[in-house]
Design an enzyme around this catalytic site. Sequence first.
Site, PDB file in Angstrom:
ATOM      1  CG  ASP A  24      -2.130   1.069   1.263  1.00 12.22           C
ATOM      2  OD1 ASP A  24      -2.475   1.788   0.405  1.00 12.22           O
ATOM      3  OD2 ASP A  24      -2.980   1.040   2.130  1.00 12.22           O
ATOM      4  N   GLY A  27      -0.026   4.757  -4.401  1.00 13.17           N
ATOM      5  CA  GLY A  27      -0.155   7.110  -4.444  1.00 13.17           C
ATOM      6  C   GLY A  27       0.207   7.770  -3.633  1.00 13.17           C
ATOM      7  CG  ASN A  72      -7.550  -1.645  -6.552  1.00  7.82           C
ATOM      8  OD1 ASN A  72      -6.905  -2.719  -6.368  1.00  7.82           O
ATOM      9  ND2 ASN A  72      -7.597  -1.182  -5.046  1.00  7.82           N
TER      10      ASN A  72
HETATM   11  C1  FPP Z   1      -1.802   0.431  -3.185  1.00  8.91           C
HETATM   12  O1  FPP Z   1      -1.178   1.674  -3.415  1.00  8.91           O
HETATM   13  C2  FPP Z   1      -1.803  -0.455  -4.713  1.00  8.91           C
HETATM   14  C3  FPP Z   1      -2.076  -1.201  -5.451  1.00  8.91           C
HETATM   15  C4  FPP Z   1      -3.180  -0.383  -6.104  1.00  8.91           C
HETATM   16  C5  FPP Z   1      -1.823  -1.792  -6.651  1.00  8.91           C
HETATM   17  C6  FPP Z   1      -0.308  -2.820  -5.972  1.00  8.91           C
HETATM   18  C7  FPP Z   1       0.235  -2.631  -7.296  1.00  8.91           C
HETATM   19  C8  FPP Z   1       1.498  -3.206  -7.651  1.00  8.91           C
HETATM   20  C9  FPP Z   1       2.646  -2.488  -6.461  1.00  8.91           C
HETATM   21  C10 FPP Z   1       2.126  -3.652  -9.247  1.00  8.91           C
HETATM   22  C11 FPP Z   1       1.697  -5.174  -8.878  1.00  8.91           C
HETATM   23  C12 FPP Z   1       2.894  -6.158  -9.108  1.00  8.91           C
HETATM   24  C13 FPP Z   1       2.818  -7.226 -10.127  1.00  8.91           C
HETATM   25  C14 FPP Z   1       3.732  -7.935  -9.156  1.00  8.91           C
HETATM   26  C15 FPP Z   1       2.797  -6.968 -10.766  1.00  8.91           C
HETATM   27  P1  FPP Z   1      -2.467   2.875  -3.770  1.00  8.91           P
HETATM   28  O2  FPP Z   1      -2.443   3.871  -5.105  1.00  8.91           O
HETATM   29  O3  FPP Z   1      -3.602   2.937  -3.051  1.00  8.91           O
HETATM   30  O4  FPP Z   1      -1.878   3.439  -2.721  1.00  8.91           O
HETATM   31  P2  FPP Z   1      -2.636   5.460  -2.368  1.00  8.91           P
HETATM   32  O5  FPP Z   1      -2.731   4.667  -0.303  1.00  8.91           O
HETATM   33  O6  FPP Z   1      -1.686   6.102  -1.073  1.00  8.91           O
HETATM   34  O7  FPP Z   1      -3.140   5.699  -2.814  1.00  8.91           O
END
Ligand code: FPP
Length: 247
Positions: A24, A27, A72
């Site tokens: 997490d 973003g 998501n």
């Molecule tokens: C959360 O950060 C992360 C995600 C929704 C996506 C995670 C995916 C990856 C790291 C890439 C996939 C990995 C592989 C191996 C293909 P957020 O966007 O919710 O962050 P925030 O809470 O700061 O908005």
Amino acid sequence: MPVSQIEDNLDPEKLPRHVAIIMDGNGRWAKRKGLPRIYGHKKGVEVAKSIIIKSRELNIPYLTLFAFSKENWQRPKTEVDTLLLLLKEYLQKELPLMIEKEIRLKIIGDTEDFPEELKKLIEQVEKKTENLKGMTLVLALSYSGRAEILRATKLLAEEVEKGKLSVKDINEELFRRFFYFPELPDPDLLIRTSGELRISNFLLYQLAYTEFYFTETLWPDFTEEEYLKALFSYQKRERRFGRIYEF
Ligand code: FPP
């Protein structure tokens, strides 16, 4: 403690059999740098790769990454498209390395929600790696813990309706057979980055006795060093599974 020292202090006999990670903070990482959110996801994939390889080096048998939740899908289309593209690129580019390192890929989640092309790619990579025995990398995609439990309940109920199973046969072991990946052992350690103290619908059934490690670090800043620290913290805990130990 320097990285090499943490690694030296890890007991290879007491490493978790299954580590699950909620990656997490992508973003927020990008926002803090004044960049669009997708840059956070791009860096997030790099970090995921390094943690996958470190897990393999440490001989951790199962690693599950929460890469895309069912919720998501509700993000803006451009962000969803980018996440799907990153996933596609990852699977295309990393297949040779997965084969070299003997990493088997398994997907948990409702992959029927994905575009046809991605579904085919997932199937191909799962097929090409199915006999590899070094480590199992589980990617949770379009995954929801509640959806997994409901799906298992429906599949089980169908078997009962058809007369193939009887209600009295239902126990935990039988119920698990209807999960996306029945062979997956429960996680021993769950890591969540970015300071959020929630499960967010991840592996709800399987986390019953899991040890949790929360860190303020945003996923794109999560290093191998911090991973080793999480493993070290896990090794210092006494796991009781509801029992008591008196000496
Ligand atoms: C959360 O950060 C992360 C995600 C929704 C996506 C995670 C995916 C990856 C790291 C890439 C996939 C990995 C592989 C191996 C293909 P957020 O966007 O919710 O962050 P925030 O809470 O700061 O908005």
